[in-house]
Each structure stands twice: as C-alpha cells, then as structure tokens.
Design a protein around this motif. Sequence first.
Motif, short mmCIF file in Angstrom:
data_model
loop_
_atom_site.label_atom_id
_atom_site.label_comp_id
_atom_site.label_asym_id
_atom_site.label_seq_id
_atom_site.Cartn_x
_atom_site.Cartn_y
_atom_site.Cartn_z
N MET A 1 7.79 -19.80 1.86
CA MET A 1 7.60 -18.46 2.41
C MET A 1 6.24 -17.91 2.00
SD MET A 1 8.77 -15.98 4.22
CE MET A 1 8.64 -14.22 4.43
N MET A 2 5.89 -18.07 0.73
CA MET A 2 4.62 -17.56 0.25
C MET A 2 3.45 -18.25 0.93
SD MET A 2 3.03 -15.39 -1.57
CE MET A 2 4.34 -14.76 -2.60
N SER A 3 3.65 -19.55 1.29
CA SER A 3 2.58 -20.27 1.96
C SER A 3 2.30 -19.67 3.34
CB SER A 3 2.93 -21.76 2.09
OG SER A 3 4.11 -21.91 2.86
N GLU A 4 3.34 -19.10 3.99
CA GLU A 4 3.15 -18.48 5.29
C GLU A 4 2.45 -17.13 5.16
OE1 GLU A 4 6.90 -18.22 7.17
OE2 GLU A 4 7.32 -20.37 7.08
N LEU A 5 2.64 -16.46 4.02
CA LEU A 5 2.02 -15.16 3.80
C LEU A 5 0.64 -15.37 3.18
CD1 LEU A 5 5.11 -13.20 2.43
CD2 LEU A 5 4.14 -13.10 4.73
N SER A 6 -0.34 -15.59 4.01
CA SER A 6 -1.69 -15.84 3.54
C SER A 6 -2.32 -14.54 3.06
CB SER A 6 -2.52 -16.43 4.68
OG SER A 6 -2.65 -15.47 5.72
N PRO A 7 -3.38 -14.64 2.25
CA PRO A 7 -4.09 -13.43 1.84
C PRO A 7 -4.57 -12.60 3.03
CG PRO A 7 -4.78 -15.28 0.50
CD PRO A 7 -3.90 -15.85 1.58
N LEU A 8 -4.97 -13.28 4.11
CA LEU A 8 -5.42 -12.55 5.30
C LEU A 8 -4.28 -11.72 5.89
CD1 LEU A 8 -7.36 -11.88 7.59
CD2 LEU A 8 -6.70 -14.04 8.68
N LEU A 9 -3.13 -12.33 6.09
CA LEU A 9 -2.00 -11.61 6.68
C LEU A 9 -1.54 -10.48 5.76
CD1 LEU A 9 0.13 -11.26 8.86
CD2 LEU A 9 1.50 -13.02 7.72
N LEU A 10 -1.44 -10.77 4.47
CA LEU A 10 -0.99 -9.74 3.53
C LEU A 10 -1.98 -8.59 3.45
CD1 LEU A 10 0.37 -12.04 0.68
CD2 LEU A 10 1.72 -10.46 2.08
N SER A 11 -3.28 -8.91 3.48
CA SER A 11 -4.29 -7.84 3.44
C SER A 11 -4.24 -6.99 4.70
CB SER A 11 -5.68 -8.45 3.26
OG SER A 11 -5.81 -9.06 2.00
N ARG A 12 -3.98 -7.64 5.82
CA ARG A 12 -3.84 -6.88 7.06
C ARG A 12 -2.62 -5.96 7.01
NH1 ARG A 12 -3.65 -10.57 12.12
NH2 ARG A 12 -3.26 -8.51 13.03
N ILE A 13 -1.51 -6.49 6.50
CA ILE A 13 -0.30 -5.67 6.39
C ILE A 13 -0.53 -4.51 5.42
CG2 ILE A 13 2.11 -5.66 5.63
CD1 ILE A 13 2.29 -8.58 6.54
N GLN A 14 -1.22 -4.80 4.33
CA GLN A 14 -1.47 -3.76 3.33
C GLN A 14 -2.35 -2.66 3.89
OE1 GLN A 14 -1.95 -4.78 -0.87
NE2 GLN A 14 -3.92 -3.73 -0.84
N PHE A 15 -3.43 -3.02 4.57
CA PHE A 15 -4.28 -1.99 5.16
C PHE A 15 -3.54 -1.25 6.26
CE2 PHE A 15 -7.74 -0.16 7.62
CZ PHE A 15 -8.55 0.34 6.61
N GLY A 16 -2.73 -1.99 7.03
CA GLY A 16 -1.94 -1.34 8.06
C GLY A 16 -0.97 -0.33 7.48
N ALA A 17 -0.35 -0.68 6.34
CA ALA A 17 0.58 0.25 5.69
C ALA A 17 -0.17 1.49 5.20
CB ALA A 17 1.29 -0.45 4.53
N ASN A 18 -1.35 1.27 4.61
CA ASN A 18 -2.13 2.40 4.10
C ASN A 18 -2.55 3.34 5.22
OD1 ASN A 18 -3.14 2.40 1.04
ND2 ASN A 18 -2.73 0.31 1.66
N ILE A 19 -3.09 2.76 6.28
CA ILE A 19 -3.59 3.63 7.36
C ILE A 19 -2.44 4.26 8.13
CG2 ILE A 19 -3.77 1.94 9.25
CD1 ILE A 19 -6.57 3.15 9.79
N SER A 20 -1.29 3.58 8.21
CA SER A 20 -0.12 4.16 8.87
C SER A 20 0.34 5.40 8.13
CB SER A 20 1.02 3.14 8.94
OG SER A 20 0.67 2.04 9.76
N TRP A 84 -11.54 -5.97 1.78
CA TRP A 84 -12.38 -6.27 2.94
C TRP A 84 -13.87 -6.15 2.60
CZ3 TRP A 84 -9.43 -8.38 6.49
CH2 TRP A 84 -8.09 -8.03 6.55
N PRO A 85 -14.35 -6.86 1.60
CA PRO A 85 -15.77 -6.74 1.24
C PRO A 85 -16.71 -7.19 2.35
CG PRO A 85 -14.77 -8.61 0.13
CD PRO A 85 -13.66 -7.85 0.77
N GLY A 86 -16.27 -8.13 3.17
CA GLY A 86 -17.12 -8.61 4.25
C GLY A 86 -17.43 -7.55 5.28
N PHE A 87 -16.58 -6.52 5.37
CA PHE A 87 -16.80 -5.45 6.34
C PHE A 87 -18.06 -4.67 5.98
CE2 PHE A 87 -16.03 -0.97 7.58
CZ PHE A 87 -16.01 -1.14 8.95
N MET A 88 -18.14 -4.20 4.74
CA MET A 88 -19.30 -3.42 4.34
C MET A 88 -20.56 -4.29 4.21
SD MET A 88 -19.00 -0.23 4.32
CE MET A 88 -17.82 1.11 4.31
N GLU A 89 -20.38 -5.53 3.83
CA GLU A 89 -21.54 -6.42 3.74
C GLU A 89 -22.18 -6.63 5.10
OE1 GLU A 89 -20.15 -10.01 1.97
OE2 GLU A 89 -19.77 -9.10 0.01
N LYS A 90 -21.35 -6.72 6.13
CA LYS A 90 -21.85 -7.00 7.48
C LYS A 90 -22.26 -5.74 8.22
CE LYS A 90 -22.31 -9.97 11.02
NZ LYS A 90 -23.08 -11.21 11.00
#
Length: 462
Positions: A1-20, A84-90
Amino acid sequence: MMSELSPLLLSRIQFGANISFHILFPTITIALGWMLLGMKLAYNRSGNFAWMEAYRFWVKVFALSFAMGVVSGITMSFQFGTNWPGFMEKVGNVAGPLLAYEVLTAFFLEAVFLGIMLFGFRRVPDWAHTGATLLVAGGTTLSAFWIIALNSWMQTPTGHEIRDGVVHAADWWAVVFNPSMPYRLIHMLLASGLTVAFLLSGVSAWRWLRGDQTEAVAKVLKAGVLTAAVLIPIQIFAGDQHGLNSFHHQPAKVAAMEANWDTAENVPLILFAWPDEAQRKNHLEIAVPSGASLILTHRADGTVPGLNDFPGKHPPVKPVFFGFRVMVGIGLLMLAVSWAGSFLMRRRGPEALPKWLLYTLVGMTFAGWIATLAGWYVTEIGRQPWLVTGILTTADAVAKVPAPMVLSTLLLYLATYVALLAAYIVTLFHLAKKAGDAGPPEDEREMFPPVLTPEAVPEGRP
C-alpha cells in the motif's frame, strides 16, 4: 500500500487538503464584507436598528472566518518550501511578487480596519466606521484578485520569458490579465456571493425555526434568499463563458469534464457515466445527443476534443468529471430554492415560507462550500499533469521527501482541520443561538455602549 502512495501523490493530497480547508473561509469573507457594508448603509439610510443588530452579529462571523483563513493560509504557504521547492525555483520570479502584492495591498487593509468594524461603532465617527467596512470589503476582493491572477497564470501562462531554465516576467500586464483571469475572477466572486447568500439564509432560517423571529433575522433571511436568486443565473452564464474559455485554452480539461474520449462532431452531453481510463470508454452512460457540441461550440455538429488526443498528458478523468457535475447540480438546486423562496416572500416576507423550505435552507447553509470545492477540484485537477501549463509539471516540482514523512504530516493536517472545521461550525451556531436567546434589545442604548464625553468621565480618571 505504501508503495502505491508515492511522495508525489501524498504531497498532492496534502496540498489539496490544505487548500480545501483554506478556501472555505475567503469564500465567506470576500462577499460577507460587502453584505456587511450593505447592512451598514441600510442602517445609515433608514435609522432602523434591526440592520445594525444584524451587522453586529454577522461581523462576528466575519472576524471568525477571517481568523481561520489567515491561520490556514500561513500553513499553506509553508508547503511551497517543504513540499514544492521546484515551484519557486522555476516560477518564483512571477509567483513571489503576486503573492507579495496580495499581502501588501489586501491583507494589511483587512487586518488594520477589521478592529474598527468590530469595536468602532460609536467610538469613531459614523463615516469612519462605514469607511472601515468599505475598506475591509475592498481588501477581501483585492486579495482574491491577486490570488486568482496567480492561479490563472498557472493555468494559462502569458507575458513571461524563460532564461537559463527560469521563468521571468516580461510583461506584468499580460501576466496578471492572462487569458483566463477575468473569467476565473468573476466566477470566484460570484461563487463567494452565493456561498454567503446561502450562509445568511441557512443560519437565519435556523434562528427563525427556533422562534427567533425578530426583524433583524427576517431582514437577513430575505436579503440572503433574494441575493442568491439574483446571483445564480448570472453565475450560470459566467460559468458557461468560463467553460468556453477553457475549451479554447485547456481542451484536455474540457475533454475530462465531458468524459469525451474521441474527437468528434455531434458529441453528446453526458449526464451520468462511469469513466474507465483503462478501457478508454464510459460505462452506464446517460447522455443528451449532440448536447456537448451545442454547449461548447453553439452548433449541434461542432467538434469537441477527445482525451485520446492527449496521451499521457490529460488529467484524471473521474474527479474532474464528477466534480463538474456536483458543482452544476448544486447550482441548479440553488436556482430552484432561491427562486421559490423569492416568489413566496414577495409580499409577506419570511412568514410566507413553509417549514419544508426553511429546513431546506438550513440544509443548504454550506451548499456554497460544496459547490466551490467541486469547482476548485475541476480547476486544479483538470490541469494535471501540469503545475504551470506547458512550463512545469507537478512531478518536476515536488520535493524528494520520503513517503512516510509526508503521510505522517498529512494525517496530522487532516486531524487538525477536521477539529477546526467542527469547532468553526459549532461556534457559528452557538453565536446564532446566543443572539436568539438574548432577544431583541429594547432600545438603542441596550445594543450599543454610550459615547463617552469629557463630562461623562468620572472625577479622578484621565
């Protein structure tokens, strides 16, 4: 299960929860500030203290919502660095100034004058109190302007250039007023207006059913229903125009909204289906022939893009497809309820509303939140796999943080937000109950503190 929950997916869910969680509160404060200004102007014009009684209650709700928005906004901004450090870097050369403008021109305006709104009546001149309300209302709208400008630029970026792999602003006017910005701003402001209209109506209907049938409650209930009745057809039209803009600039998003797999003419409008990305088709489909072509191109034989034109570069279909239908469904319900209420109240006011409609309004107290979140998910998930369309993918911006670390913070965020949201709703209805239990004031002196004059100051006090 943890292998399916990649850092990318979890980070997206986390930011989605925050902004929601965060977006719930600006959605209230943006329009509630203008409703408060309307109440204050109505009091100034008529001298009817029922308007001031309504103002005094709803300004507390505004302050509570403003505080929740500030706290959750600060938490959300931290994630640009942690997840999301790549966002501000870019794209930090564009995003950073827009976020700074929001703080400098809008947040300070709200924070400085909110105290006068809350405590300044009869302590400052009436024009100053009214002016403070105007400045706070303007500040909330200005805040929305800058945030929507940044988000719209991420959806439809223009006015920039790329030097050494980093984005720089070449034309700030084009950056701010990018192709989708006016549509998104109008759509968001109307969404806030509808959210507040049903919040006012729902809480006032609850107070009315409990026996708190004062003039102040009646005025707010009527104002909320009438505001919703006026705004919802405008929102339907604005949403249609926004959709046409997305059709032109973000065809993959529109294809996901319609669950349309193949580019074709005479594309049906799907009312319900179960999209299957593995088989690239829909199950259990209920559709109106040529409906999507007619809506999106204004011609029954118009061509609508399909998801198969964007292999590997289209958003997840199910959340976009169902999110769009939830938003539209709630909008149609808002239309029916607000127009029914307005028709019944046209002569007798809230006394004419049957109990079933009052209970419906109570049930729809937070309908605006649900519609806003559904629309926001369509907007944000619909641009995947891009974080900034054509410039930066979500995968390229995410931090290299272990999945268990992201999961642990995500669970803490979710627990905190559930507790805060429950506390907010409980506090809101506690304030409403307390206002009703106190009963209407006998006269102005019971509602407002007396103005201190030099003669009124006890001897020995400065």
